[in-house]
Motif scaffolding. Structure first.
Motif, PDB file in Angstrom:
ATOM      1  N   SER A  93       0.742  -1.248   0.163  1.00  0.00           N
ATOM      2  CA  SER A  93      -0.023   0.002   0.160  1.00  0.00           C
ATOM      3  C   SER A  93       0.810   1.236  -0.031  1.00  0.00           C
ATOM      4  O   SER A  93       1.899   1.272   0.446  1.00  0.00           O
ATOM      5  N   VAL A  94       0.259   2.301  -0.530  1.00  0.00           N
ATOM      6  CA  VAL A  94       1.005   3.629  -0.650  1.00  0.00           C
ATOM      7  C   VAL A  94       0.144   4.698   0.051  1.00  0.00           C
ATOM      8  O   VAL A  94      -1.188   4.763  -0.459  1.00  0.00           O
ATOM      9  N   GLU A  95       0.664   5.572   0.994  1.00  0.00           N
ATOM     10  CA  GLU A  95      -0.142   6.642   1.587  1.00  0.00           C
ATOM     11  C   GLU A  95       0.426   7.741   1.616  1.00  0.00           C
ATOM     12  O   GLU A  95       1.731   7.747   1.541  1.00  0.00           O
ATOM     13  N   ARG A  96      -0.223   8.886   1.455  1.00  0.00           N
ATOM     14  CA  ARG A  96       0.194  10.296   1.523  1.00  0.00           C
ATOM     15  C   ARG A  96       0.093  10.866   2.743  1.00  0.00           C
ATOM     16  O   ARG A  96      -1.254  10.846   3.166  1.00  0.00           O
ATOM     17  N   HIS A  97       0.898  11.527   3.522  1.00  0.00           N
ATOM     18  CA  HIS A  97       0.610  12.165   4.795  1.00  0.00           C
ATOM     19  C   HIS A  97       1.319  13.356   4.871  1.00  0.00           C
ATOM     20  O   HIS A  97       2.276  13.631   4.102  1.00  0.00           O
ATOM     21  N   THR A 154       8.577  -1.471  -8.586  1.00  0.00           N
ATOM     22  CA  THR A 154       9.831  -2.140  -8.351  1.00  0.00           C
ATOM     23  C   THR A 154       9.986  -2.730  -7.007  1.00  0.00           C
ATOM     24  O   THR A 154      10.505  -3.907  -7.047  1.00  0.00           O
ATOM     25  N   ALA A 155       9.595  -2.174  -5.949  1.00  0.00           N
ATOM     26  CA  ALA A 155       9.799  -2.755  -4.806  1.00  0.00           C
ATOM     27  C   ALA A 155       8.893  -3.980  -4.719  1.00  0.00           C
ATOM     28  O   ALA A 155       9.430  -5.225  -3.984  1.00  0.00           O
ATOM     29  N   ASP A 156       7.745  -4.050  -5.141  1.00  0.00           N
ATOM     30  CA  ASP A 156       6.928  -5.189  -5.065  1.00  0.00           C
ATOM     31  C   ASP A 156       7.661  -6.506  -5.568  1.00  0.00           C
ATOM     32  O   ASP A 156       7.626  -7.391  -5.313  1.00  0.00           O
ATOM     33  N   ARG A 157       8.004  -6.180  -6.854  1.00  0.00           N
ATOM     34  CA  ARG A 157       8.841  -7.324  -7.780  1.00  0.00           C
ATOM     35  C   ARG A 157      10.017  -7.851  -7.026  1.00  0.00           C
ATOM     36  O   ARG A 157      10.234  -8.779  -6.982  1.00  0.00           O
ATOM     37  N   LEU A 158      10.794  -6.958  -6.488  1.00  0.00           N
ATOM     38  CA  LEU A 158      12.177  -7.277  -5.914  1.00  0.00           C
ATOM     39  C   LEU A 158      11.758  -7.950  -4.686  1.00  0.00           C
ATOM     40  O   LEU A 158      12.467  -8.888  -4.419  1.00  0.00           O
ATOM     41  N   ILE A 159      10.824  -7.639  -3.858  1.00  0.00           N
ATOM     42  CA  ILE A 159      10.445  -8.293  -2.567  1.00  0.00           C
ATOM     43  C   ILE A 159       9.966  -9.841  -3.108  1.00  0.00           C
ATOM     44  O   ILE A 159      10.222 -10.824  -2.586  1.00  0.00           O
ATOM     45  N   SER A 160       9.125  -9.769  -3.922  1.00  0.00           N
ATOM     46  CA  SER A 160       8.332 -11.169  -4.428  1.00  0.00           C
ATOM     47  C   SER A 160       9.543 -12.058  -4.891  1.00  0.00           C
ATOM     48  O   SER A 160       9.269 -13.187  -4.591  1.00  0.00           O
ATOM     49  N   TYR A 214       4.983  13.748   3.006  1.00  0.00           N
ATOM     50  CA  TYR A 214       5.701  12.612   2.989  1.00  0.00           C
ATOM     51  C   TYR A 214       4.758  11.634   2.203  1.00  0.00           C
ATOM     52  O   TYR A 214       3.437  11.622   2.535  1.00  0.00           O
ATOM     53  N   THR A 215       5.112  10.530   1.493  1.00  0.00           N
ATOM     54  CA  THR A 215       4.641   9.247   0.861  1.00  0.00           C
ATOM     55  C   THR A 215       5.271   8.202   1.426  1.00  0.00           C
ATOM     56  O   THR A 215       6.524   8.072   1.703  1.00  0.00           O
ATOM     57  N   VAL A 216       4.450   7.353   1.914  1.00  0.00           N
ATOM     58  CA  VAL A 216       5.121   6.061   2.442  1.00  0.00           C
ATOM     59  C   VAL A 216       4.686   4.703   1.753  1.00  0.00           C
ATOM     60  O   VAL A 216       3.539   4.674   1.173  1.00  0.00           O
ATOM     61  N   TYR A 217       5.427   3.948   1.333  1.00  0.00           N
ATOM     62  CA  TYR A 217       5.315   2.493   0.750  1.00  0.00           C
ATOM     63  C   TYR A 217       5.324   1.510   2.050  1.00  0.00           C
ATOM     64  O   TYR A 217       6.298   1.307   2.811  1.00  0.00           O
ATOM     65  N   LEU A 218       4.271   0.864   2.182  1.00  0.00           N
ATOM     66  CA  LEU A 218       3.873  -0.181   3.289  1.00  0.00           C
ATOM     67  C   LEU A 218       4.041  -1.664   2.759  1.00  0.00           C
ATOM     68  O   LEU A 218       3.212  -1.895   1.669  1.00  0.00           O
ATOM     69  N   ASP A 249       7.217  12.031  -6.577  1.00  0.00           N
ATOM     70  CA  ASP A 249       8.011  11.730  -7.679  1.00  0.00           C
ATOM     71  C   ASP A 249       8.364  10.240  -7.767  1.00  0.00           C
ATOM     72  O   ASP A 249       8.442   9.629  -8.811  1.00  0.00           O
ATOM     73  N   TRP A 250       8.817   9.812  -6.546  1.00  0.00           N
ATOM     74  CA  TRP A 250       9.347   8.376  -6.849  1.00  0.00           C
ATOM     75  C   TRP A 250       8.218   7.443  -7.114  1.00  0.00           C
ATOM     76  O   TRP A 250       8.695   6.214  -7.789  1.00  0.00           O
ATOM     77  N   LEU A 251       6.961   7.728  -6.657  1.00  0.00           N
ATOM     78  CA  LEU A 251       5.898   6.785  -6.958  1.00  0.00           C
ATOM     79  C   LEU A 251       5.444   6.947  -8.589  1.00  0.00           C
ATOM     80  O   LEU A 251       5.293   6.083  -9.319  1.00  0.00           O
ATOM     81  N   ALA A 252       5.284   8.450  -8.851  1.00  0.00           N
ATOM     82  CA  ALA A 252       4.778   8.710 -10.188  1.00  0.00           C
ATOM     83  C   ALA A 252       5.493   8.619 -11.189  1.00  0.00           C
ATOM     84  O   ALA A 252       5.198   8.212 -12.406  1.00  0.00           O
ATOM     85  N   LYS A 253       6.914   9.077 -11.127  1.00  0.00           N
ATOM     86  CA  LYS A 253       7.793   8.687 -12.180  1.00  0.00           C
ATOM     87  C   LYS A 253       9.078   7.649 -11.788  1.00  0.00           C
ATOM     88  O   LYS A 253       9.390   7.252 -12.893  1.00  0.00           O
ATOM     89  N   GLY A 254       9.106   7.499 -10.702  1.00  0.00           N
ATOM     90  CA  GLY A 254      10.126   6.146 -10.587  1.00  0.00           C
ATOM     91  C   GLY A 254       9.658   4.793 -10.473  1.00  0.00           C
ATOM     92  O   GLY A 254      10.708   3.889 -10.187  1.00  0.00           O
ATOM     93  N   ASN A 255       8.445   4.455 -10.414  1.00  0.00           N
ATOM     94  CA  ASN A 255       8.001   3.323 -10.170  1.00  0.00           C
ATOM     95  C   ASN A 255       8.262   2.680  -8.986  1.00  0.00           C
ATOM     96  O   ASN A 255       8.568   1.298  -9.073  1.00  0.00           O
ATOM     97  N   LEU A 256       8.424   3.385  -8.023  1.00  0.00           N
ATOM     98  CA  LEU A 256       8.888   2.664  -6.646  1.00  0.00           C
ATOM     99  C   LEU A 256       7.963   1.519  -6.349  1.00  0.00           C
ATOM    100  O   LEU A 256       8.630   0.471  -5.874  1.00  0.00           O
ATOM    101  N   GLN A 257       6.745   1.736  -6.367  1.00  0.00           N
ATOM    102  CA  GLN A 257       5.741   0.695  -5.631  1.00  0.00           C
ATOM    103  C   GLN A 257       5.981  -0.617  -6.637  1.00  0.00           C
ATOM    104  O   GLN A 257       6.046  -1.561  -6.152  1.00  0.00           O
TER     105      GLN A 257
END
Length: 310
Positions: free
Chosen positions: A32-36, A90-96, A49-53, A80-88
């Motif tokens: 999940s991704v949340e903005r706070h 990328t992290a999902d795939r690397l973790i999986s 900040y935005t947080v990836y859980l 930026d890291w979510l919208a342009k960097g595909n962080l979510q």
């Protein structure tokens, strides 16, 4: 023999390692991704900040997770890291795929170059406001071994400075196309017009740049992480550094990255990695290097653990 997870393997060649993994892994994760935002006393205003859980994260569980802070570039923001960097993704795939452990990623927003500049005390707010807030509100480790910091361009400048200034806080650092220019930024760099470095006359403050650039931190860092003659180990270990740059970067990032690597290898010869990519100062390069950067960092940042073991 039990196989160790890839994030615990020794030094490896990281460039291009995950091209197949990132395109073939199909396991869906419920990250999940949340903005706070919160009131930051140092800034006197809200800190966004935005947080990836990761999948399985639970506020009520006994598990604590490693945390990586990812800093955006000049005139960027916490999205930026979510919208342009595909962080979510990328992290999902690397973790999986087992290349990195489940982790929390914090992507803060700032109007500065992550320094206490002429426009806001961003460096102080990061240490005094953001980190305590994250460690109070999320199940993340609060010791050095479970923290990493990274960033791109001006965020790479900031991440590198944070690690050099406070090696006691971070187990690894990644600087993607870092805007860590020495002695001064090139004429086309946004540093020359960014409010962080503009004095009261609206001119680029060269003296402030000299005081805040990584070159000003190197000697103190060396003294902190280099063992004294009477001991085998220093009290604070070196912070392993991953660097990447595009070969056609308009700010000559490859030259400055090589210069940075040379300076750091004098201090920690076996804890610096430089990858060069085709391309310029663009998200294409940063997206391409993100998997290698994260996997490098998690050779040193520890995986989740029960709270009683922290």
């Amino acid at each position: 023999m039990m196989k160790r997870p890839l994030w615990r393997l020794g030094a490896i060649s990281l460039l291009g390692l995950f091209a197949g993994v990132l395109t073939t892994c199909t396991t869906a994760l419920a990250s999940s991704v949340e903005r706070h935002h919160f009131d930051a006393p140092t800034l006197g205003q809200a800190y966004p900040y935005t947080v990836y859980l990761p999948d399985g994260y639970d506020d009520d569980s006994d598990t604590v997770y490693p945390v990586v802070y990812l800093l955006h570039g000049s005139f960027g923001n916490e999205r930026d890291w979510l919208a342009k960097g595909n962080l979510q993704q990328t992290a999902d795939r690397l973790i999986s795929a087992g290349h990195i452990p489940p982790s929390v990623f914090i992507m803060p927003g700032s109007h500065s170059w992550w320094v206490d500049g002429h426009n806001q005390p961003a460096r102080s707010a990061f240490f005094n406001d953001l980190m305590p807030h994250v460690e109070e509100h999320y199940r993340v480790g609060t010791e050095r071994s479970m923290r990493g910091v990274g960033g791109l361009s001006a965020g790479g400048f900031g991440a590198l400075n944070f690690a050099l200034e406070r090696p006691d806080l971070f187990a690894a650092v990644a600087a993607l196309s870092p805007a860590s220019y020495a002695p001064y930024p090139p004429s086309n760099s946004s540093a020359n017009r960014h409010p962080s470095f503009l004095n009261d006359q609206g001119e680029f403050d060269r003296q402030l740049w000299e005081q805040l650039n990584y070159t000003a931190h190197l000697e103190d860092y060396r003294l902190k992480v280099t063992p004294r003659p009477t001991v085998e180990r220093s009290e604070v270990p070196p912070v392993p550094l991953y660097i990447s740059a595009g070969r056609r970067d308009e700010f000559d990032a490859e030259f400055h990255a090589r210069q940075l690597r040379q300076a750091m290898e004098r201090i920690q010869p076996h804890a610096v990695n430089l990858d060069l990519y085709p391309g310029g100062h663009t998200w294409r390069v940063w997206r391409a290097s993100l998997p290698a950067a994260l996997t490098f960092m998690f050779q040193y940042v520890e995986p989740p653990k029960p709270a009683e073991n922290v």
